[in-house]
Structures are given as C-alpha cells and as structure tokens.
Design a protein around this motif. Structure first.
Motif, PDB file in Angstrom:
ATOM      1  N   MET A   1     -13.068 -15.640 -44.805  1.00 51.99           N
ATOM      2  CA  MET A   1     -12.372 -14.343 -44.801  1.00 51.99           C
ATOM      3  C   MET A   1     -11.158 -14.435 -43.885  1.00 51.99           C
ATOM      4  N   THR A   2      -9.976 -14.092 -44.380  1.00 52.91           N
ATOM      5  CA  THR A   2      -8.772 -14.189 -43.569  1.00 52.91           C
ATOM      6  C   THR A   2      -8.638 -12.981 -42.662  1.00 52.91           C
ATOM      7  N   GLU A   3      -8.073 -13.238 -41.488  1.00 52.31           N
ATOM      8  CA  GLU A   3      -7.875 -12.163 -40.506  1.00 52.31           C
ATOM      9  C   GLU A   3      -6.703 -11.290 -40.929  1.00 52.31           C
ATOM     10  N   ASN A   4      -6.857  -9.995 -40.782  1.00 53.09           N
ATOM     11  CA  ASN A   4      -5.784  -9.067 -41.127  1.00 53.09           C
ATOM     12  C   ASN A   4      -4.767  -9.037 -39.989  1.00 53.09           C
ATOM     13  N   VAL A   5      -3.598  -9.604 -40.221  1.00 54.03           N
ATOM     14  CA  VAL A   5      -2.568  -9.687 -39.193  1.00 54.03           C
ATOM     15  C   VAL A   5      -1.458  -8.703 -39.513  1.00 54.03           C
ATOM     16  N   SER A   6      -1.155  -7.823 -38.568  1.00 58.76           N
ATOM     17  CA  SER A   6      -0.076  -6.861 -38.761  1.00 58.76           C
ATOM     18  C   SER A   6       1.241  -7.485 -38.324  1.00 58.76           C
ATOM     19  N   LEU A   7       2.225  -7.428 -39.195  1.00 55.13           N
ATOM     20  CA  LEU A   7       3.547  -7.963 -38.866  1.00 55.13           C
ATOM     21  C   LEU A   7       4.438  -6.920 -38.202  1.00 55.13           C
ATOM     22  N   GLY A   8       3.957  -5.693 -38.102  1.00 57.84           N
ATOM     23  CA  GLY A   8       4.742  -4.652 -37.454  1.00 57.84           C
ATOM     24  C   GLY A   8       5.786  -4.056 -38.378  1.00 57.84           C
ATOM     25  N   MET A   9       6.334  -2.930 -37.939  1.00 58.38           N
ATOM     26  CA  MET A   9       7.355  -2.249 -38.735  1.00 58.38           C
ATOM     27  C   MET A   9       8.708  -2.929 -38.531  1.00 58.38           C
ATOM     28  N   PRO A  10       9.521  -3.024 -39.565  1.00 53.31           N
ATOM     29  CA  PRO A  10      10.874  -3.581 -39.381  1.00 53.31           C
ATOM     30  C   PRO A  10      11.699  -2.645 -38.507  1.00 53.31           C
ATOM     31  N   GLN A  11      12.672  -3.238 -37.816  1.00 54.22           N
ATOM     32  CA  GLN A  11      13.510  -2.437 -36.930  1.00 54.22           C
ATOM     33  C   GLN A  11      14.372  -1.488 -37.750  1.00 54.22           C
ATOM     34  N   LEU A  12      14.387  -0.228 -37.352  1.00 58.25           N
ATOM     35  CA  LEU A  12      15.169   0.775 -38.058  1.00 58.25           C
ATOM     36  C   LEU A  12      16.649   0.551 -37.802  1.00 58.25           C
ATOM     37  N   PRO A  13      17.512   1.017 -38.719  1.00 61.26           N
ATOM     38  CA  PRO A  13      18.957   0.893 -38.487  1.00 61.26           C
ATOM     39  C   PRO A  13      19.360   1.590 -37.187  1.00 61.26           C
ATOM     40  N   ALA A  14      20.371   1.048 -36.553  1.00 60.53           N
ATOM     41  CA  ALA A  14      20.842   1.650 -35.305  1.00 60.53           C
ATOM     42  C   ALA A  14      21.400   3.039 -35.580  1.00 60.53           C
ATOM     43  N   PRO A  15      21.162   3.973 -34.680  1.00 58.75           N
ATOM     44  CA  PRO A  15      21.739   5.307 -34.867  1.00 58.75           C
ATOM     45  C   PRO A  15      23.249   5.262 -34.706  1.00 58.75           C
ATOM     46  N   GLU A  16      23.934   6.265 -35.234  1.00 58.84           N
ATOM     47  CA  GLU A  16      25.380   6.349 -35.097  1.00 58.84           C
ATOM     48  C   GLU A  16      25.736   7.061 -33.788  1.00 58.84           C
ATOM     49  N   TYR A  17      26.968   6.863 -33.364  1.00 56.18           N
ATOM     50  CA  TYR A  17      27.482   7.632 -32.238  1.00 56.18           C
ATOM     51  C   TYR A  17      27.599   9.100 -32.652  1.00 56.18           C
ATOM     52  N   PRO A  18      27.509  10.018 -31.695  1.00 54.51           N
ATOM     53  CA  PRO A  18      27.842  11.411 -32.002  1.00 54.51           C
ATOM     54  C   PRO A  18      29.261  11.489 -32.568  1.00 54.51           C
ATOM     55  N   ALA A  19      29.521  12.484 -33.384  1.00 54.80           N
ATOM     56  CA  ALA A  19      30.793  12.573 -34.108  1.00 54.80           C
ATOM     57  C   ALA A  19      32.002  12.491 -33.186  1.00 54.80           C
ATOM     58  N   GLU A  20      31.935  13.220 -32.052  1.00 52.32           N
ATOM     59  CA  GLU A  20      33.085  13.229 -31.134  1.00 52.32           C
ATOM     60  C   GLU A  20      33.322  11.851 -30.540  1.00 52.32           C
ATOM     61  N   VAL A  21      32.237  11.173 -30.151  1.00 55.67           N
ATOM     62  CA  VAL A  21      32.354   9.836 -29.567  1.00 55.67           C
ATOM     63  C   VAL A  21      32.865   8.861 -30.618  1.00 55.67           C
ATOM     64  N   HIS A  22      32.339   8.944 -31.825  1.00 56.68           N
ATOM     65  CA  HIS A  22      32.753   8.048 -32.899  1.00 56.68           C
ATOM     66  C   HIS A  22      34.245   8.200 -33.178  1.00 56.68           C
ATOM     67  N   ALA A  23      34.726   9.441 -33.244  1.00 66.18           N
ATOM     68  CA  ALA A  23      36.145   9.676 -33.529  1.00 66.18           C
ATOM     69  C   ALA A  23      37.025   9.106 -32.429  1.00 66.18           C
ATOM     70  N   ARG A  24      36.617   9.299 -31.173  1.00 68.92           N
ATOM     71  CA  ARG A  24      37.414   8.791 -30.045  1.00 68.92           C
ATOM     72  C   ARG A  24      37.440   7.266 -30.028  1.00 68.92           C
ATOM     73  N   LEU A  25      36.279   6.650 -30.223  1.00 67.56           N
ATOM     74  CA  LEU A  25      36.216   5.193 -30.225  1.00 67.56           C
ATOM     75  C   LEU A  25      36.947   4.604 -31.428  1.00 67.56           C
ATOM     76  N   GLU A  26      36.861   5.281 -32.560  1.00 70.58           N
ATOM     77  CA  GLU A  26      37.533   4.759 -33.745  1.00 70.58           C
ATOM     78  C   GLU A  26      39.047   4.743 -33.549  1.00 70.58           C
ATOM     79  N   GLU A  27      39.579   5.757 -32.915  1.00 77.40           N
ATOM     80  CA  GLU A  27      41.025   5.785 -32.646  1.00 77.40           C
ATOM     81  C   GLU A  27      41.421   4.590 -31.780  1.00 77.40           C
TER      82      GLU A  27
END
Length: 249
Positions: A1-27
């Motif tokens: 009987m094989t052992e049940n091995v959990s590989l874990g959840m994949p890493q979620l996409p990184a969150p975005e900057y808040p709109a104001e920060v994103h606009a300032r950094l994009e400029e």
C-alpha cells in the motif's frame, strides 16, 4: 500500500499593487524603460524601483516588472535572486555591510562583523539578520575596491573607512538612535528605500548630495599618477636588494 503524500497547494499568483501605487510606479517605470532600446534592459533599475517601494523585492514587485517588460515572472525571479543588492525579505532602514574579503578580513573585518552580531543581537543571511526595531540589517559584503581603507564598512552603499569594532558599534548605535551619521566620503546617508530609488536612476534631490564626493585613496591612485607622469618612476630593485643590471653590463 503506497503512502498518501500531500504535495501541497501551488503558490497563488502574487497580488497586485493598490491602484494608486501601481499608477505611480508605472509612470516611473515607463521613464526607466524609455532609456533603453530594448525594454528588457530596464529590468535591473526597475527592480531597484520596486525595492524602493517596500524595502525589498516582493512577488508583487516582480510581477509588476514582468508585466511591463513582457517577461515571465520566472525570468524576473532569476535576476532578482542572482544579485545580492536586491533584498528578498523585509530589511532595515540601514543595510550595514561589513567587508570580509581577504584584506579587510585580515585587517579586522572578521572581528568587526562578529562584534556587530553580538552587539546588535542578530545573525546573517537568515531570519534574524535585522534588529527588532527595523533599523539595521547586518550582512557580509564582498570587496568594495577600497582596500587601502581596510577594514571597510558600508551603510546603504556609502563608505565608512578604516573601521574598528568600537567605531562600528558607535556608528550603528547612532543610526538606531536617529543621530546624524556621516560617511567617510561620498553623499550623506539616506534610508535604504531612498537609496534604491537613486539606484533606479532617479535624481538625488537632497541639497548638497550630488556635490558630495569622495575618491580613491593614495595607494589606489599610484598607478594612475605614474601613467600620467605625475610621480617619479622608481628604480627596479632586485628581490635581494641589488639593483638589476641593464642588458650588456
């Protein structure tokens, strides 16, 4: 009987900057990208830009760079993890780097680093390399081409020359207390976030900062002076103390 091995959840996409920060950094990012004929060449200064926002390069910052430059996050991560100037976790207002390369180590760099670890109660390159008040991050650094001033400590990439354990401890105590600390040469100190923005290529607008400078020491400049004929050429001497004979003598 094989052992049940959990590989874990994949890493979620990184969150975005808040709109104001994103606009300032994009400029700002668009201004950086415009300097280069190939947009991907802007990655290094853009990493400094996102580091100036949070004090380290976050997953959000890498996603931001990737999206604006048309790169994958894997490509951005490969660069961000290669260069030690990019911090991958929260760090202090002042990056205190002790040169422990050969000459500085021999002249006392190793002793300075060990004393600062004990004095600040921190480690290095781990979870405990930053003081609890968030002021100081301690790290080893490699040669800073200032060997004639050994041992050298750098704070946010400004030089503190000819240091001792005692002078280094006084310096970090002054930084933590908010007292003015002047580098041996170069521009006045600013915070790590402010330094990152300057490294991204934006002007240092502090009064007198651009005019402040500091060159290499006398030992570093001997070869240059000789090349310019500004210093006499010394006679070549045999290792045993006898002048070398000219051919035919």
């Amino acid at each position: 009987m094989t052992e049940n091995v959990s590989l874990g959840m994949p890493q979620l996409p990184a969150p975005e900057y808040p709109a104001e920060v994103h606009a300032r950094l994009e400029e700002d990012a668009r201004a950086i990208i415009a300097r280069y004929p190939d947009s991907r060449s802007a990655l290094l200064p853009m990493l400094h830009l996102v580091q100036s926002e949070e004090g380290h390069v976050t997953r959000t910052g890498m996603r931001f760079c990737a999206e604006l430059l048309g790169l994958t996050t894997a490509e951005v991560t490969a660069v961000a993890t290669f260069y030690t100037m990019y911090r991958r976790k929260p760090s202090g207002d002042y990056q205190v780097g002790v040169c422990t390369n050969t000459l500085c180590a021999v002249m006392g760099g190793d002793a300075i680093f060990e004393e600062l670890k004990q004095h600040l109660g921190v480690g290095n390159n781990g979870a405990d390399d930053t003081t609890a008040d968030g002021k100081i991050t301690l790290e080893h650094i490699e040669c800073n081409a200032a060997c004639d001033f050994a041992p050298v400590v750098m704070v946010n990439w400004e030089f503190f020359d000819n240091q001792t354990p005692e002078s280094a401890k006084r310096m970090v105590d002054d930084l933590r207390a908010g007292r003015t600390v002047e580098p041996t040469r170069g521009a006045p100190l600013c915070t790590f976030k402010e330094t990152a923005r300057i490294l991204a290529g934006f002007p240092d607008e502090r009064p007198g900062a651009v005019e402040a400078t500091g060159g290499a020491g006398p030992a570093s400049l001997v070869g240059l002076r000789l090349a310019k004929g500004e210093a006499p050429h010394h006679r070549i001497v045999h290792p045993r103390g006898e002048a070398t004979r000219q051919e035919g003598e």
